[in-house]
Design an enzyme around this catalytic site. Sequence first.
Site, PDB file in Angstrom:
ATOM      1  N   ASN A   7       0.881  -1.166   0.000  1.00 27.24           N
ATOM      2  CA  ASN A   7       0.000   0.000   0.000  1.00 27.24           C
ATOM      3  C   ASN A   7       0.920   1.218   0.000  1.00 27.24           C
ATOM      4  OD1 ASN A   7      -1.744   2.050   0.570  1.00 27.24           O
ATOM      5  ND2 ASN A   7      -2.650   1.092   2.386  1.00 27.24           N
ATOM      6  N   ARG A  94      -2.377  -2.149  -3.651  1.00 22.82           N
ATOM      7  CA  ARG A  94      -3.578  -1.341  -3.476  1.00 22.82           C
ATOM      8  C   ARG A  94      -3.477  -0.169  -4.439  1.00 22.82           C
ATOM      9  NH1 ARG A  94      -4.908   3.066   1.121  1.00 22.82           N
ATOM     10  NH2 ARG A  94      -7.064   3.426   0.524  1.00 22.82           N
ATOM     11  N   HIS A 183     -12.389   3.214  -0.176  1.00 22.23           N
ATOM     12  CA  HIS A 183     -12.411   2.199   0.906  1.00 22.23           C
ATOM     13  C   HIS A 183     -13.169   0.941   0.470  1.00 22.23           C
ATOM     14  CE1 HIS A 183     -12.137   5.701   4.010  1.00 22.23           C
ATOM     15  NE2 HIS A 183     -10.938   5.179   3.848  1.00 22.23           N
ATOM     16  N   ARG A 244     -10.096  16.353   6.599  1.00 20.89           N
ATOM     17  CA  ARG A 244     -10.883  16.664   5.398  1.00 20.89           C
ATOM     18  C   ARG A 244     -12.273  17.152   5.786  1.00 20.89           C
ATOM     19  NH1 ARG A 244      -9.888  10.990   2.435  1.00 20.89           N
ATOM     20  NH2 ARG A 244      -8.123  10.626   3.810  1.00 20.89           N
ATOM     21  N   GLU A 388      -8.245  -4.915   4.912  1.00 23.74           N
ATOM     22  CA  GLU A 388      -8.123  -4.617   3.476  1.00 23.74           C
ATOM     23  C   GLU A 388      -6.985  -5.418   2.845  1.00 23.74           C
ATOM     24  OE1 GLU A 388      -8.277  -0.567   5.076  1.00 23.74           O
ATOM     25  OE2 GLU A 388      -9.028   0.008   3.103  1.00 23.74           O
TER      26      GLU A 388
END
Length: 402
Positions: A7, A94, A183, A244, A388
């Site tokens: 990742n 990823r 996600h 964010r 994940e």
Amino acid sequence: MKILTLNCGSSSIKYQFFDTHREEGDKVLAKGAVERIGMKGAILAQSRYDGDKVKVAGEIVDHGAAIEYILAILLSANHGVIKDRGEIDAVGHRVVHGGEVFTGSVLIDQDVLSVLNDNIDLAPLHNPANIKGIVACQKLMKETPMVGVFDTAFHHTLPDYAYLYGLPYVLYKRYFIRRYGFHGSSHYFVSQRAQELMGKPLEEMKLITCHLGNGSSMAAVDCGKSVDTTMGFTPLEGLLMGTRSGDVDAGAVLHIMGREELSLGEVNTLLNKHSGLMGISGISSDMREIEEEMEGGNERAKLAFNIFTYRIKKYIGSYAAAMGGLDGIVFTGGIGENSNLVRREVLKGLDFLGVDLDSTKNDPRSSEERFVSGDDSRVKVMVIPTNEELVIALETERLVAN
Ligand code: AMP
């Protein structure tokens, strides 16, 4: 199969090394991260299945050097898990943005790589680092198959009325402006796991999955398919996040740009780095600190917490309406798994939907997989730690085996 998952971020790489056939114990033989790539004080830290831990500091100038370090540790006599590079059967990467082209995982070849390069415009913050990781691996492991697993792929089932914005249609056609969602591997993993826990066929279930971490998003998962999600064209839309803003009137952004004479780059930084929990509280982007300050009476921390939880509640209502019912709610991600306070606040007053939180199950500060709703709750509420990397490893195995 022995699979390395990567990742790659702009200055970091997280990795896990799996043996998917391992019968006993964890399938993860080693996991680690390289931080501060290209900066002073770069460091690699790894932990092995048997508890061995190692940290290496050094000059790690780019992603290629970082991956060389990772391979060296995986091969090292004292801290490694393999003896030869050839033991790595495949690498799963990823990739944040698959655009409209990649609706599932793919074996990476030069054609795929050039499409990924074409997609950079869609995810300028994420995809370049993902591509750097792929290119570096291709140089270092020429014979090893590589698979790309996309954050956006799980959401490719969104209907057009859910993924289109109210902008001129021509802009969708010209620049592919639409909701993609992110996600995806996490929403996919926890929705599958929820189905196993609930023991009902996925085809009969309406789930809302809440991935709450530094980045946060929710998905409405109807019959195993994502039908709506809070993140949009970029991972900026939707819930309040660590730094964010989430949902904000585009008109307000234009107004601020004019008043503060901000450039595109500056407004981008404002929305992505200085907003959210950090921007509202003025203290921290980290939910643990927000909760501590809130309990100590800090009003702005409380406000940040309230905005965060209110939005989740609001989306639960709207997704239940969009799906025409609700069977289960899943909490995952660092906040979703660990914060009993967030879950309690989000679910307060949702008894009209059939949600009954059991405080004896919810309150222990543990990220353990469990039901946190009462036995008679019509809507089941679950805490499910996400994985994940496992999704990436299994997708990689599936494609390579085929
Ligand atoms: P992630 O991005 O999934 O790693 O999640 C990071 C977020 O999880 C940060 O905001 C952390 O403060 C939050 N988090 C981790 N542990 C806890 C906890 N015990 N209580 C509240 N928030 C937590």
